[in-house]
Every structure is written in C-alpha cells, then in structure tokens.
Design a protein around this motif. Structure first.
Motif, PDB file in Angstrom:
ATOM      1  N   PHE A  33     -43.126 -21.254  29.877  1.00 55.14           N
ATOM      2  CA  PHE A  33     -44.043 -20.532  30.755  1.00 55.14           C
ATOM      3  C   PHE A  33     -43.818 -19.023  30.620  1.00 55.14           C
ATOM      4  O   PHE A  33     -42.692 -18.575  30.416  1.00 55.14           O
ATOM      5  N   TYR A  35     -44.645 -15.683  33.125  1.00 51.58           N
ATOM      6  CA  TYR A  35     -45.102 -15.169  34.406  1.00 51.58           C
ATOM      7  C   TYR A  35     -45.005 -13.649  34.390  1.00 51.58           C
ATOM      8  O   TYR A  35     -44.192 -13.071  33.685  1.00 51.58           O
ATOM      9  N   LEU A  43     -44.610 -14.438  41.740  1.00 46.50           N
ATOM     10  CA  LEU A  43     -44.789 -14.704  40.325  1.00 46.50           C
ATOM     11  C   LEU A  43     -46.171 -15.291  40.099  1.00 46.50           C
ATOM     12  O   LEU A  43     -46.597 -16.192  40.833  1.00 46.50           O
ATOM     13  N   PHE A  48     -48.928 -21.146  29.822  1.00 48.04           N
ATOM     14  CA  PHE A  48     -47.834 -22.062  29.590  1.00 48.04           C
ATOM     15  C   PHE A  48     -48.128 -22.907  28.355  1.00 48.04           C
ATOM     16  O   PHE A  48     -49.260 -22.966  27.875  1.00 48.04           O
ATOM     17  N   LEU A  90     -41.386 -12.638  33.173  1.00 43.63           N
ATOM     18  CA  LEU A  90     -40.363 -13.680  33.224  1.00 43.63           C
ATOM     19  C   LEU A  90     -40.813 -14.880  32.408  1.00 43.63           C
ATOM     20  O   LEU A  90     -41.940 -15.345  32.536  1.00 43.63           O
ATOM     21  N   TYR A  97     -42.847 -29.833  35.066  1.00 43.70           N
ATOM     22  CA  TYR A  97     -43.540 -28.571  35.296  1.00 43.70           C
ATOM     23  C   TYR A  97     -42.931 -27.807  36.459  1.00 43.70           C
ATOM     24  O   TYR A  97     -43.066 -26.592  36.553  1.00 43.70           O
ATOM     25  N   TYR A  98     -42.266 -28.503  37.370  1.00 43.31           N
ATOM     26  CA  TYR A  98     -41.881 -27.825  38.594  1.00 43.31           C
ATOM     27  C   TYR A  98     -40.425 -27.378  38.631  1.00 43.31           C
ATOM     28  O   TYR A  98     -40.102 -26.455  39.347  1.00 43.31           O
ATOM     29  N   GLU A  99     -39.527 -28.006  37.884  1.00 43.90           N
ATOM     30  CA  GLU A  99     -38.124 -27.587  37.934  1.00 43.90           C
ATOM     31  C   GLU A  99     -37.845 -26.700  36.728  1.00 43.90           C
ATOM     32  O   GLU A  99     -37.410 -27.154  35.674  1.00 43.90           O
ATOM     33  N   GLN A 100     -38.071 -25.414  36.914  1.00 46.57           N
ATOM     34  CA  GLN A 100     -38.086 -24.484  35.797  1.00 46.57           C
ATOM     35  C   GLN A 100     -36.826 -23.638  35.766  1.00 46.57           C
ATOM     36  O   GLN A 100     -36.248 -23.307  36.805  1.00 46.57           O
ATOM     37  N   PHE A 102     -35.269 -19.997  34.364  1.00 45.67           N
ATOM     38  CA  PHE A 102     -35.827 -18.692  34.059  1.00 45.67           C
ATOM     39  C   PHE A 102     -34.886 -17.840  33.212  1.00 45.67           C
ATOM     40  O   PHE A 102     -33.658 -17.916  33.338  1.00 45.67           O
ATOM     41  N   GLY A 103     -35.486 -16.996  32.394  1.00 47.15           N
ATOM     42  CA  GLY A 103     -34.747 -15.961  31.696  1.00 47.15           C
ATOM     43  C   GLY A 103     -34.538 -14.759  32.601  1.00 47.15           C
ATOM     44  O   GLY A 103     -35.022 -14.734  33.734  1.00 47.15           O
ATOM     45  N   PRO A 104     -33.830 -13.727  32.107  1.00 47.98           N
ATOM     46  CA  PRO A 104     -33.488 -12.572  32.940  1.00 47.98           C
ATOM     47  C   PRO A 104     -34.643 -11.608  33.163  1.00 47.98           C
ATOM     48  O   PRO A 104     -34.562 -10.738  34.037  1.00 47.98           O
TER      49      PRO A 104
END
Lengths: 111, 114
Positions: A33, A35, A43, A48, A90, A97-100, A102-104
C-alpha cells in the motif's frame, strides 16, 4: 520481525520533476500500500497492490502512479510533482488488507 | 461507507495520569477495529486490534480499548501514562470482510508532560 523500508526519509524536489518513492518488504506479503499522511486528515490510501503487476486505485490516486514488478518492491511515482503533493508518504505491506505493517515514511517537499 | 472520527486532535496529560483517546466510527456492517501508534519520526505500529470475541482488547505498552457496538465507539485507554507514550495515535476501521481496506481517523496527538 516484519521489515518495511523506504528509499528516502527526506526528499526535496522541484515542481514538475518526476519523483520515485520506493518501498521494500521482506516478509513475502502479497499486499502492499501507499498512503499519504497530512495533519488532521490521517492516512489516505493512494494505491494498493495485491500481487505482482496488479494495482488498484485508492481514495486519492490523481497525480500518482505505481509499479510492482517484484513481489517485495512497490514504487510510487509522481509524474510531475506539484506543491500540493508535499506530504509524508507511508508504505505498508500485509497478508490481510487490514493488519498492515508500515515503513518509516518519506517526507517529500516540493518547491 | 465507513468513516472514523477521532474527537480530539491533541490530548495533553501529566505523567502517571490516566488517559482516554476517543474514536467513533460509522459503518452499516460489522467491523474490525484497530489502534496504531506513530512515535516521532517513525512509521505506524499496531497497538491493538478487535476482530471478534471479547469487547475489551488489550494491547502493547499497557494500552487497552473497548468496543461498544451500540455507541459505535472504540476508545483507547491507559491507566497511567509515561513520557515515552508521547506519540500520535490513529484509530482505523475495516468493514467486516477481507475485501475492505483500512479507513483511518485524523489522529490524536498525545502529549505527556512531566
């Protein structure tokens, strides 16, 4: 631990430049994804991808495109950067799809 | 369509005091609910999640949240905050099937003062 990395933490570009933001994940996740994060707006999903070469528009795709040539890598492209694209970007990846994860983030400034 | 409202954009609180961050959602179907935390200069990290079962959910760092279906709320609480809890907190909702994306609230900045 899942690791999602983004190519740059800070980026400054000029109006009209083509901008590439890269994201790499190391957990073999199908879903990735992009954002953008703006104060007070939370966000918002740009694009995606649920598989290699597959992509779907999110809520705010205008002015952006994406590329996913390899499972672990998902690129966000600003074809012609504009000042209203100054934001925090981000990347995330997930099995569901819902338990994502994230990068910094990349803070992009367009001048 | 789902939407998420975080009622407070900033919450200042003294160290060791209790805190509640409020989140309300709107959806016409069953939902999955999440709280994410973003520490300064970092990405988002999952704090806790409600998928089904007990409406009181415990997460990392001593946080918990309660799902209230009748009030369509999912407020986040901690009985005693630390300076290190200073961060931005995001509530998110996914409608109850795997095909739906996360929708995020606008975020609440928790500022813990000594």
């Amino acid at each position: 631990d899942v690791k999602v990395t983004q190519s740059s933490r800070y980026l400054v570009k000029r109006t009209g430049e083509k901008v590439f933001l890269e994201c790499v994940q190391d957990m073999d996740h199908e879903n990735m994804f992009w954002y953008r994060q703006d104060p007070g707006l939370g966000l918002r999903l740009i694009y995606f991808s649920y598989d290699v070469k597959m992509k779907e528009k999110g809520d705010i795709p205008e002015g952006y495109s994406v590329s996913r040539e390899k499972k672990e890598r998902f690129s966000l492209i600003l074809e012609s950067a504009s000042t209203n694209q100054t934001s925090m970007y981000l990347c995330a990846s997930s099995f569901t799809y819902y338990e994502q994860y994230f990068g910094p983030g990349t803070r992009l400034t367009v001048t | 369509a789902q939407s998420v409202t975080q009622l407070d954009s900033q919450v200042p609180v003294f160290e060791e005091a209790p805190v509640e961050l409020r989140c309300n959602y709107s959806s016409s179907v069953s939902v999955y609910l999440f709280w994410y935390v973003q520490y300064p200069n970092q990405g988002l990290q999952l704090l806790l999640k409600y998928l089904s079962g007990s409406t009181l959910v415990k997460g990392i760092n001593g946080f918990e949240a309660e799902f209230n279906k009748s009030q369509t709320s999912f407020h986040l609480r901690k009985p005693s905050v630390h300076i290190s809890d200073t961060a931005e907190y995001f509530c998110a909702v996914s409608e109850g099937n795997a095909g739906n994306m996360l929708t995020f609230g606008g975020g609440t900045r928790l500022m813990v003062k000594p």
